[in-house]
Design an enzyme around this catalytic site. Structure first.
Site, mmCIF file in Angstrom:
data_model
loop_
_atom_site.group_PDB
_atom_site.id
_atom_site.type_symbol
_atom_site.label_atom_id
_atom_site.label_comp_id
_atom_site.label_asym_id
_atom_site.label_seq_id
_atom_site.Cartn_x
_atom_site.Cartn_y
_atom_site.Cartn_z
ATOM 1 N N THR A 19 0.850 -1.189 0.000
ATOM 2 C CA THR A 19 0.000 0.000 0.000
ATOM 3 C C THR A 19 0.884 1.236 0.000
ATOM 4 O O THR A 19 1.878 1.286 0.716
ATOM 5 C CB THR A 19 -0.873 -0.012 1.269
ATOM 6 O OG1 THR A 19 -1.706 -1.163 1.205
ATOM 7 C CG2 THR A 19 -1.732 1.232 1.365
ATOM 8 N N ARG A 40 -13.689 -8.185 0.078
ATOM 9 C CA ARG A 40 -12.735 -8.082 1.201
ATOM 10 C C ARG A 40 -12.162 -6.665 1.287
ATOM 11 O O ARG A 40 -11.777 -6.066 0.302
ATOM 12 C CB ARG A 40 -11.594 -9.078 0.992
ATOM 13 C CG ARG A 40 -10.535 -9.092 2.111
ATOM 14 C CD ARG A 40 -9.321 -8.285 1.745
ATOM 15 N NE ARG A 40 -8.312 -8.291 2.802
ATOM 16 C CZ ARG A 40 -7.317 -7.411 2.866
ATOM 17 N NH1 ARG A 40 -7.218 -6.455 1.980
ATOM 18 N NH2 ARG A 40 -6.441 -7.473 3.836
ATOM 19 N N VAL A 41 -12.120 -6.117 2.495
ATOM 20 C CA VAL A 41 -11.517 -4.802 2.731
ATOM 21 C C VAL A 41 -10.465 -4.956 3.819
ATOM 22 O O VAL A 41 -10.711 -5.609 4.838
ATOM 23 C CB VAL A 41 -12.578 -3.764 3.173
ATOM 24 C CG1 VAL A 41 -11.915 -2.422 3.463
ATOM 25 C CG2 VAL A 41 -13.656 -3.603 2.098
ATOM 26 N N GLY A 42 -9.318 -4.363 3.610
ATOM 27 C CA GLY A 42 -8.241 -4.418 4.600
ATOM 28 C C GLY A 42 -8.256 -3.203 5.509
ATOM 29 O O GLY A 42 -9.270 -2.514 5.648
ATOM 30 N N ASP A 43 -7.116 -2.939 6.106
ATOM 31 C CA ASP A 43 -7.005 -1.830 7.062
ATOM 32 C C ASP A 43 -6.947 -0.464 6.401
ATOM 33 O O ASP A 43 -7.294 0.547 7.032
ATOM 34 C CB ASP A 43 -5.708 -1.996 7.869
ATOM 35 C CG ASP A 43 -4.500 -1.981 6.939
ATOM 36 O OD1 ASP A 43 -4.429 -2.860 6.058
ATOM 37 O OD2 ASP A 43 -3.656 -1.077 7.066
ATOM 38 N N THR A 71 0.960 -0.453 6.506
ATOM 39 C CA THR A 71 0.930 -1.335 5.336
ATOM 40 C C THR A 71 1.271 -2.750 5.811
ATOM 41 O O THR A 71 1.905 -2.919 6.850
ATOM 42 C CB THR A 71 1.901 -0.852 4.237
ATOM 43 O OG1 THR A 71 1.941 -1.807 3.181
ATOM 44 C CG2 THR A 71 3.307 -0.620 4.760
ATOM 45 N N GLY A 72 0.815 -3.717 5.054
ATOM 46 C CA GLY A 72 1.041 -5.104 5.463
ATOM 47 C C GLY A 72 -0.281 -5.836 5.541
ATOM 48 O O GLY A 72 -1.248 -5.460 4.871
ATOM 49 N N GLY A 111 -3.613 -6.506 6.453
ATOM 50 C CA GLY A 111 -4.682 -5.711 7.058
ATOM 51 C C GLY A 111 -5.392 -6.419 8.191
ATOM 52 O O GLY A 111 -5.801 -5.802 9.176
HETATM 53 C C1 SD4 Z 1 -4.499 -4.627 2.996
HETATM 54 N N1 SD4 Z 1 -2.769 -3.415 4.133
HETATM 55 O O1 SD4 Z 1 -5.375 -4.559 2.137
HETATM 56 C C2 SD4 Z 1 -3.282 -3.737 2.827
HETATM 57 C C3 SD4 Z 1 -2.312 -4.411 1.920
HETATM 58 C C4 SD4 Z 1 -0.886 -4.003 2.055
HETATM 59 O O2 SD4 Z 1 1.325 -4.591 1.859
HETATM 60 O O3 SD4 Z 1 -0.550 -2.986 2.573
HETATM 61 N N2 SD4 Z 1 0.017 -4.838 1.626
HETATM 62 O O4 SD4 Z 1 -4.558 -5.403 3.953
#
Ligand code: SD4
Length: 297
Positions: free
Chosen positions: A149, A177-180, A200-201, A203
């Site tokens: 992200t 699906r929705v992440g953070d 980032t990472g 979620g």
């Molecule tokens: C998510 N945090 O959709 C985002 C994806 C992301 O490194 O940042 N990936 O969960």
């Protein structure tokens, strides 16, 4: 320092350069973080944001984006948006609504269309080819290398702190699906009295610890940005390991109201930073014994 900006991953370097130029000339933090996000959203070589973003299980690209203004705490966010150029700019517009600041799916698209935002098919031949190759192989979702992200937090000469983020979310995510990233306090936060943060990472992990708000809260309590980012990430990492035996990748950037940066991460994590009197630099954060250390690239 009068201004500063930080961005996630190597791909944020060009965006940090653009944001730094804006801030150096006296531009505002909102303009800077949006310029950073747009740079990522329009570059088809960044496979996790905007054009050429990673498709979901069905081969479609759905985008998430958010913006927060630290002067007012107003925020806007979109999730699962298909067919538009800039989720971060749509999120910026949504922050001015009295309510309905966070829109998802078709509702977000209806708003974007009604407000004249540029439509664009974000599926590229390259993105689709990667999807074709991986779709039968991939079993579990992961925030692996190359799926990132783009997030920016900036402070301008007026002391305003803003944060903006943009992503296509996890590769091969389920429909819906929705992440953070578009969730306030998890993927992003900004308060000009404190500073700003973005994550980032994975979620699904980041949301368990409301990482961006936590980092801002820790800075408000007196921690330096580096201490705050570190503590936020490693506190959650330890808690998840204690409860479930594992913790998946997560990284956090933050900036205090003076413009000093902090980073916490449990994986190798490049990021870019610039401030008044210092040219944009690409740095690497890495985990070491439950802490984060920073080194030059
Ligand atoms: C998510 N945090 O959709 C985002 C994806 C992301 O490194 O940042 N990936 O969960």
């Amino acid at each position: 320092m009068k201004w500063a900006v930080i961005g996630t991953w190597k791909m944020a370097y060009d965006g940090v350069c653009k944001a730094a130029e804006i801030l150096e000339k006296g531009g505002i933090a909102a303009e800077a973080v949006l310029a950073g996000c747009s740079d990522g959203e329009d570059n088809p070589n960044y496979h996790s944001v905007g054009l050429g973003g990673r498709p979901d299980r069905n081969g479609r690209v759905f985008l998430d984006g958010a913006f927060m203004d630290g002067d007012t705490l107003r925020f806007g966010a979109v999730a699962g948006l298909e067919g538009f150029r800039s989720p971060s700019r749509i999120a910026y517009a949504l922050k001015d609504e009295d309510a309905n600041n966070f829109l998802a799916g078709p509702g977000a698209a209806i708003y974007a269309r009604a407000h004249g935002f540029e439509e664009r098919d974000n599926v590229t031949a390259e993105g689709l080819a990667i999807w074709q190759k991986e779709k039968d192989r991939l079993r579990s979702l992961s925030a692996y290398d190359g799926h990132d992200t783009i997030c920016f937090t900036a402070k301008d000469r007026h002391g305003t702190v803003c944060t903006a983020v943009s992503t296509s979310g996890l590769f091969m995510k389920e429909y819906g699906r929705v992440g953070d990233s578009p969730v306030a306090g998890c993927g992003f936060y900004a308060d000009s009295l404190i500073g700003g943060a973005a994550a980032t990472g994975m979620g699904e992990e980041i949301m368990k610890g409301s990482l961006s708000f936590l980092a801002c809260h820790l800075m408000e309590e007196g921690k330096s940005p580096m201490e705050a980012a570190n503590e936020a990430v490693w506190r959650l990492d330890r808690r998840l390991r204690q409860k479930t035996g594992s913790c998946r990748p997560m990284s956090l950037i933050c900036l205090d109201k003076e413009g000093n940066y902090g980073v916490g991460t449990n994986i190798l994590f490049p990021f870019a930073y610039a401030c008044e009197g210092q040219k944009p630099v690409l740095l690497i954060a890495e985990p070491a014994d439950g802490k984060t250390i920073i080194r030059n690239v």
